[in-house]
Design an enzyme around this catalytic site. Structure first.
Site, PDB file in Angstrom:
ATOM      1  N   ARG A  44      -6.724  11.022   1.569  1.00  0.00           N
ATOM      2  CA  ARG A  44      -6.381   9.971   0.613  1.00  0.00           C
ATOM      3  C   ARG A  44      -7.246  10.086  -0.641  1.00  0.00           C
ATOM      4  NH1 ARG A  44      -7.076   4.576   3.928  1.00  0.00           N
ATOM      5  NH2 ARG A  44      -6.234   3.616   2.031  1.00  0.00           N
TER       6      ARG A  44
ATOM      7  N   ASP B 293       0.877  -1.179   0.000  1.00  0.00           N
ATOM      8  CA  ASP B 293       0.000   0.000   0.000  1.00  0.00           C
ATOM      9  C   ASP B 293       0.911   1.225   0.000  1.00  0.00           C
ATOM     10  OD1 ASP B 293      -2.663  -0.895  -0.012  1.00  0.00           O
ATOM     11  OD2 ASP B 293      -2.586  -1.392   2.103  1.00  0.00           O
TER      12      ASP B 293
ATOM     13  N   ASP C 103     -10.365  -6.542   1.196  1.00  0.00           N
ATOM     14  CA  ASP C 103      -9.524  -5.730   2.065  1.00  0.00           C
ATOM     15  C   ASP C 103      -9.028  -6.653   3.184  1.00  0.00           C
ATOM     16  OD1 ASP C 103      -8.183  -3.541   3.062  1.00  0.00           O
ATOM     17  OD2 ASP C 103      -9.937  -2.244   3.182  1.00  0.00           O
TER      18      ASP C 103
ATOM     19  N   HIS D 297     -10.779  -0.135  10.033  1.00  0.00           N
ATOM     20  CA  HIS D 297      -9.720  -0.851  10.737  1.00  0.00           C
ATOM     21  C   HIS D 297     -10.112  -1.101  12.191  1.00  0.00           C
ATOM     22  CE1 HIS D 297      -7.429   0.808   7.332  1.00  0.00           C
ATOM     23  NE2 HIS D 297      -6.579  -0.179   7.539  1.00  0.00           N
TER      24      HIS D 297
ATOM     25  N   ARG E  29       4.430   3.456   2.417  1.00  0.00           N
ATOM     26  CA  ARG E  29       5.183   2.517   3.257  1.00  0.00           C
ATOM     27  C   ARG E  29       6.689   2.690   3.166  1.00  0.00           C
ATOM     28  NH1 ARG E  29       0.727   1.804   6.075  1.00  0.00           N
ATOM     29  NH2 ARG E  29      -0.813   0.469   5.069  1.00  0.00           N
TER      30      ARG E  29
ATOM     31  N   LYS F 237      -9.997   1.231  -5.124  1.00  0.00           N
ATOM     32  CA  LYS F 237     -10.540   0.941  -3.789  1.00  0.00           C
ATOM     33  C   LYS F 237     -11.175   2.209  -3.209  1.00  0.00           C
ATOM     34  CE  LYS F 237      -6.019   1.622  -1.569  1.00  0.00           C
ATOM     35  NZ  LYS F 237      -4.884   0.980  -0.881  1.00  0.00           N
ATOM     36  N   HIS F 238     -12.156   2.067  -2.323  1.00  0.00           N
ATOM     37  CA  HIS F 238     -12.681   0.886  -1.670  1.00  0.00           C
ATOM     38  C   HIS F 238     -14.142   0.748  -2.080  1.00  0.00           C
ATOM     39  CE1 HIS F 238      -9.385   2.503   0.798  1.00  0.00           C
ATOM     40  NE2 HIS F 238      -9.099   1.230   1.069  1.00  0.00           N
TER      41      HIS F 238
END
Length: 348
Positions: free
Chosen positions: A140, A66, A253, A183, A74, A170-171
């Site tokens: 995002r 990601d 996901d 999450h 990342r 996504k999503h």
């Protein structure tokens, strides 16, 4: 000799080199992919060594990350800092042509740097339409206007494709309409299908022909279907496959997210996601949960279910030093640095 088809499970590894347990998991025939995180990265030399080590153990797996930009990037340090997509959205309002050109170049450079380190893809772009409402999407998103999201995401996808990377939208069908972070809990969106279709679904509908993969959201729309999207045959098979005609890969996901807990233990989550229509399931940051899922799959099926993940492999290769030293890459980095310096991030 044709390599065996890849299994449907995408899992992660513990650190910057492979542990014995990592090796055992990667060699399981149900495993078709690996997703890397910040903990797997120290520098480019180390990252290239890790991906080479993964390829030695499991030559055919797809290696993903990601790496969208903004607060979801990342790999840092030597990698180009990619701004939050909202900053491109803000630029579009002032200068559409400049924003579209930069979105294309951003997609190209993001993909090229990731591929140069031995990975195949980043799970991007975010197609959620968000007006700073969602705790997890926010900046995002390219913004609150579906038309702008479509325009900028299409340009970014074209850049990914130019570099040889597949695109994952996504999503699905849109996470921007709920405040809660999937999450941490299962968000509930009480809108009707028509309300979602007129707004959130528009970028997905418009861009499906350019997307190789889709990742559904862990969101429950109780007025539309009894199950959360990632476990719903209505959303994945009727809407996405039949009504919208999508023929690409459907990734779940992460099944370790709290938004997936209602589906049961890790084995049950995996079976339900695949039964609903997912081609591949992500199980991250929980090696025990990944092993539980693999064991359940072995017990449930006589042979490995093919995932079609082969089509997500990188289509080109790049050499890091040559890429970083190229005039094009230097120019894009300078443009992105300028964008960050002159544009404010309005929400989280």
């Amino acid at each position: 000799m044709t390599p065996p088809e890849l299994g449907p499970v995408v899992l992660d590894v513990i650190g910057t080199t492979l542990s014995e347990n990592d090796v055992n998991l990667l060699q399981n025939p149900w495993v078709g992919g690996v997703i890397l995180f910040s903990r797997n990265y120290t520098n480019v030399v180390q990252l290239c060594a890790l991906t080479a080590e993964i390829r030695k153990v499991a030559p055919n797996v797809v290696i993903a990350v990601d790496h969208e930009g903004g607060r979801v990037q990342r790999f840092s340090g030597e990698f180009t800092p990619i701004p939050a997509m909202q900053q491109l959205g803000n630029l579009y309002i002032k200068s559409p042509a400049e924003a579209l050109a930069l979105a294309h170049e951003t997609g190209w450079l993001l993909a090229a740097e990731v591929i140069a380190c031995g990975l195949d893809l980043s799970f991007t772009p975010v197609l959620d339409v968000d007006d700073c409402r969602s705790q997890i999407i926010g900046t995002r998103s390219f913004g609150p206007d579906p038309a702008i999201v479509i325009a900028l995401a299409e340009a970014l996808i074209d850049g990914l494709h130019e570099a040889g990377m597949s695109a994952t939208g996504k999503h699905f069908p849109g996470h921007g309409g709920v405040i809660e972070d999937s999450h941490l809990e299962l968000p509930v969106d009480n809108r009707s299908f028509d309300e979602v279709a007129r707004h959130d679904l528009q970028p997905f509908k418009a861009l499906l022909p350019k997307l190789e993969a889709i990742m559904p959201a862990h969101i429950h729309f109780p007025q539309i279907a009894p199950e959360p999207v990632g476990f719903s045959s209505f959303w994945l098979q009727q809407v996405l496959r039949e009504d919208l005609g999508f023929n690409g890969i459907i990734f779940s996901d992460d099944l370790t997210m709290e938004g997936a807990v209602s589906a049961g233990d890790y084995g049950e989550r995996t079976l339900k996601a695949l039964a609903a229509g997912c081609d591949s399931v992500l199980i991250c940051n929980n090696p025990g949960g990944a092993q539980e899922a693999l064991t359940r799959l072995d017990a449930a099926f006589d042979s490995v279910l093919p995932s079609r993940l082969e089509c997500m492999r990188a289509k080109q290769c790049f050499e890091w030093d040559s890429l970083r030293g190229s005039a094009r890459a230097k120019g894009v980095r300078a443009q992105l640095e300028s964008l960050v310096a002159r544009s404010a991030v309005v929400c989280r």
